[in-house]
Design a protein around this motif. Structure first.
Motif, PDB file in Angstrom:
ATOM      1  N   GLY A   1      10.066   3.266  -8.573  1.00 31.02           N
ATOM      2  CA  GLY A   1       9.985   3.199  -7.027  1.00 31.02           C
ATOM      3  C   GLY A   1      10.751   1.842  -6.824  1.00 31.02           C
ATOM      4  O   GLY A   1      10.721   1.434  -5.651  1.00 31.02           O
TER       5      GLY A   1
ATOM      6  N   LYS B   1       7.111   4.718   0.614  1.00 33.30           N
ATOM      7  CA  LYS B   1       6.530   5.849   0.059  1.00 33.30           C
ATOM      8  C   LYS B   1       5.699   5.820  -0.903  1.00 33.30           C
ATOM      9  O   LYS B   1       4.737   6.531  -1.084  1.00 33.30           O
TER      10      LYS B   1
ATOM     11  N   ASP C   1      12.143   3.134  -1.637  1.00 31.84           N
ATOM     12  CA  ASP C   1      11.052   3.847  -2.294  1.00 31.84           C
ATOM     13  C   ASP C   1       9.538   3.054  -1.911  1.00 31.84           C
ATOM     14  O   ASP C   1       8.846   3.301  -2.177  1.00 31.84           O
TER      15      ASP C   1
END
Length: 331
Positions: free
Chosen positions: A83, A91, A88
């Motif tokens: 990530g 998230k 990302d």
């Protein structure tokens, strides 16, 4: 317990934490709860450790049992290698908060300086048929850091930091950051003291956290079994004759000596243990002082780069990433 003060927020970070790498979910819930009962307040985990759910369960149980408040705790977790991109950050952070059952974490670190392409179904790295990991060659530390700053402003995280970054990489982030890195977590122990990096961090108000502060004796079986490492790769700091002599002089264990050596340099330590006896021992490290001669004796154990254990080459091909942080390869 003693604390260091983090720059910019003035949050207090306990100088002793519980490391949880290699601690499986079936045992870590009990270990974390017991550690909190013993007085630990700093718990270090990561998405990659696959144990955040169990750790969250332990924290929730401890809080619901009226043992303390959320403000008493300092919880660290990390943005995973899959990530490590701006798109990302939020998230993964929100996913981890949900898993941990927390509204915020006290410290969020970029776990490594390089990135892998992610299998969206398993949230694990993609691997080529050759066994080489599929690298994300467009890893952009500045863009990722800016998203981390946004998450901090939204209240999802209190403090921001880095892990396994080198001095040059940290410097680039400092120049562009609104919230400068407050913590750097790196491998650091008597055989690998990273003095230049520690000095750099001190000059930039960055607290250093030492993972593997005892030379990671628990990593030996993992690396030998999973990655075919030679057993000779791993140091035996706990059995070193000079450390033993110092321990005997103070009526302490060798682990307590090695942890005290780092603490007195204002380095935070996060030894991992699943043994209640060792958890207690690892707390009993504040009530003695090494003599100058003893301190110098341990300093002389430093092997420089030859003392590094974690070079990440177990991820085949990682050294080809443009942000691989080390300039050497151990054969």
């Amino acid at each position: 317990m003693k604390y260091v003060t983090l720059s910019q927020t003035n949050d207090l970070m306990p100088t002793l934490g519980l490391g949880t790498w290699q601690a499986s979910s079936d045992i870590i819930e009990t270990v974390v709860y017991n550690a909190l009962e013993l007085g630990y307040r700093h718990i270090d985990t990561a998405f990659n450790y696959n144990n955040e759910k169990a750790i969250g369960n332990a924290i929730k149980k401890w809080l619901e049992n009226g043992k303390g408040t959320r403000n008493d705790l300092f919880i660290t977790t990390k943005l995973p290698h899959v990530g490590n991109r701006a798109s990302d950050v939020k998230k993964f952070l929100e996913l981890q908060l949900n898993i941990l059952q927390l509204d915020y974490v006290d410290l969020y670190l970029i776990h490594v300086s390089f990135g892998f392409q992610c299998n969206p179904e398993t949230l694990t790295p993609l691997v080529n048929p050759s066994g080489e990991y599929v690298l994300d060659m467009e890893t952009d530390h500045i863009a990722t850091w800016k998203k981390m700053e946004e998450c901090q402003k939204e209240g999802l995280v209190r403090n921001l930091g880095l892990s396994n970054f080198n001095e040059s990489q940290i410097s680039k982030i400092i120049k562009e950051a609104t919230i400068k890195p407050q913590v750097l977590q790196v491998e650091l122990h008597a055989y690998f003291q990273q003095r230049k990096l520690v000095q750099f961090c001190e000059e930039n108000d960055i607290i250093v956290t030492a993972y593997a502060p005892l030379g990671s004796p628990g990593a030996k079986d993992h690396f030998v079994t999973k990655y075919n490492y030679s057993p000779d790769t791993f140091p035996d700091l706990l059995g070193h004759s000079e450390v033993k002599a110092i321990a005997d002089h103070h009526g302490k264990t060798t682990a307590q000596i090695l942890l005290n050596f780092l603490l007195k340099q204002k380095i935070v330590v996060i030894p991992k243990s699943t043994s209640e006896h060792r958890l207690k021992e690892n707390m009993d490290i504040y009530d003695f002082e090494l003599t100058p001669e003893e301190n110098n004796s341990i300093k002389k154990l430093d092997r420089g780069e030859k003392g590094r254990i974690f070079n990440f080459l177990f991820w085949k091909g990682v050294e080809n990433h443009p942000e691989y942080p080390f300039t050497f390869i151990i054969q």
